[in-house]
Design an enzyme around this catalytic site. Structure first.
Site, mmCIF file in Angstrom:
data_model
loop_
_atom_site.group_PDB
_atom_site.id
_atom_site.type_symbol
_atom_site.label_atom_id
_atom_site.label_comp_id
_atom_site.label_asym_id
_atom_site.label_seq_id
_atom_site.Cartn_x
_atom_site.Cartn_y
_atom_site.Cartn_z
ATOM 1 N N ARG A 55 79.002 50.532 26.514
ATOM 2 C CA ARG A 55 79.171 51.459 25.113
ATOM 3 C C ARG A 55 77.932 51.280 24.522
ATOM 4 O O ARG A 55 77.468 52.124 23.801
ATOM 5 C CB ARG A 55 80.272 51.081 24.455
ATOM 6 C CG ARG A 55 80.393 52.000 23.224
ATOM 7 C CD ARG A 55 82.068 52.308 22.975
ATOM 8 N NE ARG A 55 82.885 50.886 23.074
ATOM 9 C CZ ARG A 55 83.126 49.882 22.059
ATOM 10 N NH1 ARG A 55 82.552 50.092 20.899
ATOM 11 N NH2 ARG A 55 83.898 48.941 22.153
ATOM 12 N N TYR A 107 78.321 78.276 15.994
ATOM 13 C CA TYR A 107 79.184 78.111 17.278
ATOM 14 C C TYR A 107 80.953 77.903 16.733
ATOM 15 O O TYR A 107 81.013 77.093 16.056
ATOM 16 C CB TYR A 107 79.080 77.019 18.278
ATOM 17 C CG TYR A 107 80.009 76.685 18.970
ATOM 18 C CD1 TYR A 107 80.532 77.710 19.949
ATOM 19 C CD2 TYR A 107 80.435 75.468 19.078
ATOM 20 C CE1 TYR A 107 81.345 77.110 21.068
ATOM 21 C CE2 TYR A 107 81.631 74.816 20.038
ATOM 22 C CZ TYR A 107 81.961 75.819 20.961
ATOM 23 O OH TYR A 107 82.897 75.375 21.898
ATOM 24 N N ASP A 180 70.784 73.416 15.976
ATOM 25 C CA ASP A 180 71.541 73.513 17.022
ATOM 26 C C ASP A 180 70.807 74.443 18.050
ATOM 27 O O ASP A 180 70.584 75.507 17.681
ATOM 28 C CB ASP A 180 73.086 74.006 17.066
ATOM 29 C CG ASP A 180 73.786 74.229 18.587
ATOM 30 O OD1 ASP A 180 72.865 74.194 19.490
ATOM 31 O OD2 ASP A 180 75.083 74.384 18.498
ATOM 32 N N LYS A 205 75.215 73.238 28.734
ATOM 33 C CA LYS A 205 74.732 74.620 29.058
ATOM 34 C C LYS A 205 73.394 74.305 29.770
ATOM 35 O O LYS A 205 73.404 73.965 30.767
ATOM 36 C CB LYS A 205 74.646 75.316 27.472
ATOM 37 C CG LYS A 205 75.792 75.325 26.760
ATOM 38 C CD LYS A 205 77.051 76.041 27.260
ATOM 39 C CE LYS A 205 78.174 76.003 26.450
ATOM 40 N NZ LYS A 205 78.810 74.850 25.845
HETATM 41 C C1 LIG Z 1 75.782 77.047 20.694
HETATM 42 C C2 LIG Z 1 76.683 75.844 21.032
HETATM 43 N N1 LIG Z 1 76.666 74.602 20.357
HETATM 44 C C3 LIG Z 1 77.735 73.920 20.744
HETATM 45 C C4 LIG Z 1 78.730 73.789 21.575
HETATM 46 C C5 LIG Z 1 79.780 72.843 21.998
HETATM 47 O O1 LIG Z 1 79.455 71.970 23.087
HETATM 48 P P1 LIG Z 1 80.275 71.353 24.240
HETATM 49 O O2 LIG Z 1 81.219 72.491 24.763
HETATM 50 O O3 LIG Z 1 79.371 70.612 25.258
HETATM 51 O O4 LIG Z 1 81.268 70.674 23.212
HETATM 52 C C6 LIG Z 1 78.702 75.143 22.396
HETATM 53 C C7 LIG Z 1 79.659 75.343 23.449
HETATM 54 O O5 LIG Z 1 79.943 76.571 23.741
HETATM 55 C C8 LIG Z 1 77.525 76.082 21.848
HETATM 56 O O6 LIG Z 1 77.603 77.102 22.600
#
Ligand SMILES: Cc1ncc(COP(=O)(O)O)c(C=O)c1O
Length: 386
Positions: A55, A107, A180, A205
């Protein structure tokens, strides 16, 4: 172990060679997976390289962190069990009463978290129009706002936010800027070099790119007090990425540049091809010269505008759903950033609280033949009744 090579390498070389590691015991070109959860002490009962338990540290995820850190030009990186775990580690490192500014079309999973968990945790949150510098500036409260959160490109409306301008506004107020950068990836944008303090990725992604790993990452420009709290929180909460997923992620990053360049160029071809199509009311893509944020996108994005675009279908919700049901090559599934192209009716996926227009379809463009993808959308559009 890294090859003792004094040449400075380009990011695409670092990615392709997974940082240039060779396995120290075998010289294998592909790094091993370290599944061990625990590490033996030496004959003096000391930890070796500070490693005691997985961890705190695991060699497999340390390799990915080091590579991501170099690709983003950061000081340190941390991997998490998902993009959401990475994002919320930042927010949970704040104190009740701290103020956060975020885009209204952030998101949707994070928006929901902020509204439900963030508020319960005591955070004060203002949602402002994505990319609107005046609105961001007005909502910042000097000394109280701790984080300005932006997402660029922000989907599905494909808005672009000027990172450098928001960094200046944020820092003047003594707050930190988090970007992000999931859709941009380090291939297309370098937020830290534009003044961001932390870059966040849903590594699920493009970084992984094969729709088979859930992972998140944070990369910081500085080893400051906030970063220490985030790092401590990951250790305390235990939301680290497992070694098998870390290994798959490292393998995915090897082809990141090829995949992102291909997806971006195909997305641009699709956007250009369908602009003006009589069955569409709008094509949303920051690489189109008529997109409202094209100028900022062209300035801050390098070599492409990403693999996500949205189309709005004449005829509304039913017509959009009919296109999503008629495709033969695009896969009707949520998510983005994989090698296979996906199409989704975003307002169905987001549910009742969605602010996404119900005539909108989001396309995540993969690496298939561009002509096949164009022909697929063309045939699906020709089926709709308007
Ligand atoms: C732009 C964006 N940020 C954060 C996330 C969250 O990521 P995760 O699905 O890996 O938890 C997503 C998921 O679709 C996303 O498209």
């Amino acid at each position: 172990m890294s090859k003792n090579n004094e040449y400075k390498r380009h990011p695409s070389t670092l990615a392709a060679q997974a940082n240039g590691w060779l396995d120290p015991s075998t010289n294998a070109v592909i790094p091993s997976i370290h599944p061990s959860t625990t590490y033996a002490r030496d004959s003096d009962y000391e930890l070796v390289d500070g490693r005691g338990y997985t961890r705190d540290e695991n060699p497999t995820y340390l390799q990915v962190e080091s590579l991501l850190n170099k690709l983003e030009g950061g000081k340190e990186a941390l991997l998490f069990a998902s993009g959401m775990a990475a994002a919320t580690a930042i927010l949970l490192s704040l104190k009740p009463g701290d103020h956060v500014v975020a885009p209204s079309d952030v998101y949707f999973g994070l928006r929901s978290w902020l509204k439900k968990v963030g508020i319960r945790w005591g955070l004060k949150i203002d949602f402002v129009e994505a990319g609107n510098l005046g609105a961001i500036s007005e909502s910042i409260i000097h000394g109280v706002t701790k984080i300005v959160w932006i997402e660029t490109p922000c989907n599905p409306m494909c808005t672009i936010t000027d990172i450098r301008a928001v960094a200046d506004i944020t820092h003047t107020a003594g707050a930190k800027l988090v970007v992000d950068s999931t859709l941009a990836t380090p291939v297309l944008t370098q937020p830290l070099s534009l003044g961001a303090d932390i870059v966040m990725h849903s590594a699920t992604k493009y970084l992984n790119g094969h729709s088979d790993v859930l992972a998140g990452a944070l990369i910081t420009a500085g080893d400051d007090e906030l970063w220490k709290r985030i790092s401590d929180l990951r250790y305390q909460n235990g939301g680290v990425l497992g070694p098998f997923e870390s290994w798959l992620l490292l393998r995915g990053i090897r082809t990141l540049f090829l995949r992102v360049e291909r997806s971006s160029s195909t997305a641009l071809s699709i956007a250009n091809y369908f602009t003006g199509n009589s069955r569409l009311t709008e094509v949303l893509y920051p690489g189109l010269k008529n997109h409202k944020d094209y100028k900022v996108a062209a300035q801050q994005m390098i070599g492409g505008f990403g693999g996500v675009l949205s189309i709005r279908i004449k005829g509304g919700r039913n017509a959009a759903l009919s296109v999503a049901k008629s495709v033969k090559i695009f896969v009707p599934a949520t998510s983005l950033g994989g090698v296979e192209s996906l199409i989704e009716h975003r307002s169905t996926v987001e549910g009742l609280e969605s602010s996404v227009p119900d005539d909108l379809l989001r396309l995540s463009v993969g690496i298939e033949d561009p002509n096949d993808l164009i022909a697929d959308i063309d045939q699906a559009l020709s089926n709709i009744q308007i």
